[in-house]
Design a protein around this motif. Structure first.
Motif, PDB file in Angstrom:
ATOM      1  N   ALA A  37       0.836  -1.205   0.000  1.00 37.48           N
ATOM      2  CA  ALA A  37       0.000   0.000   0.000  1.00 37.48           C
ATOM      3  C   ALA A  37       0.870   1.254   0.000  1.00 37.48           C
ATOM      4  O   ALA A  37       0.576   2.225  -0.712  1.00 37.48           O
ATOM      5  N   LEU A  38       1.948   1.249   0.778  1.00 41.85           N
ATOM      6  CA  LEU A  38       2.855   2.400   0.795  1.00 41.85           C
ATOM      7  C   LEU A  38       3.522   2.592  -0.560  1.00 41.85           C
ATOM      8  O   LEU A  38       3.656   3.723  -1.039  1.00 41.85           O
ATOM      9  N   GLU A  39       3.925   1.500  -1.178  1.00 43.88           N
ATOM     10  CA  GLU A  39       4.552   1.593  -2.502  1.00 43.88           C
ATOM     11  C   GLU A  39       3.573   2.143  -3.532  1.00 43.88           C
ATOM     12  O   GLU A  39       3.963   2.908  -4.411  1.00 43.88           O
ATOM     13  N   LYS A  40       2.289   1.785  -3.395  1.00 43.04           N
ATOM     14  CA  LYS A  40       1.275   2.281  -4.330  1.00 43.04           C
ATOM     15  C   LYS A  40       1.099   3.791  -4.252  1.00 43.04           C
ATOM     16  O   LYS A  40       0.746   4.429  -5.246  1.00 43.04           O
ATOM     17  N   ILE A  41       1.360   4.377  -3.066  1.00 45.40           N
ATOM     18  CA  ILE A  41       1.194   5.836  -2.954  1.00 45.40           C
ATOM     19  C   ILE A  41       2.519   6.570  -3.157  1.00 45.40           C
ATOM     20  O   ILE A  41       2.602   7.770  -2.926  1.00 45.40           O
ATOM     21  N   GLY A  42       3.550   5.835  -3.571  1.00 45.62           N
ATOM     22  CA  GLY A  42       4.803   6.488  -3.936  1.00 45.62           C
ATOM     23  C   GLY A  42       5.906   6.451  -2.895  1.00 45.62           C
ATOM     24  O   GLY A  42       6.946   7.081  -3.084  1.00 45.62           O
ATOM     25  N   ALA A  43       5.715   5.726  -1.788  1.00 46.09           N
ATOM     26  CA  ALA A  43       6.763   5.632  -0.774  1.00 46.09           C
ATOM     27  C   ALA A  43       7.933   4.812  -1.307  1.00 46.09           C
ATOM     28  O   ALA A  43       7.742   3.871  -2.079  1.00 46.09           O
TER      29      ALA A  43
END
Length: 67
Positions: A37-43
């Protein structure tokens, strides 16, 4: 990782970025859903490290998002 999660994280990040230039997220490395989920928002994944939680070493992933 759904629409609501993305919206809530966006609101929190916008608030945090009023005074910070980088926001850190510490996630248990076994928590695959939160990592994705974090990777999906650009983290971006910075590093992995063990943290002592209640006397037990727990592996964590450290993500960040810049303003």
């Amino acid at each position: 990782g759904g629409v609501t999660n993305k919206e809530v994280k966006s609101l929190m990040l916008n608030h945090a970025f009023t005074w910070a230039s980088r926001v850190w997220f510490h996630v248990g490395s076994c928590n695959i859903r939160s990592c994705r989920a974090l990777e999906k928002i650009g983290a971006k994944l910075s590093h992995e490290e063990s943290r002592d939680i209640n006397g037990e070493p727990i592996d964590h992933c450290y993500y960040f998002i810049n303003r």
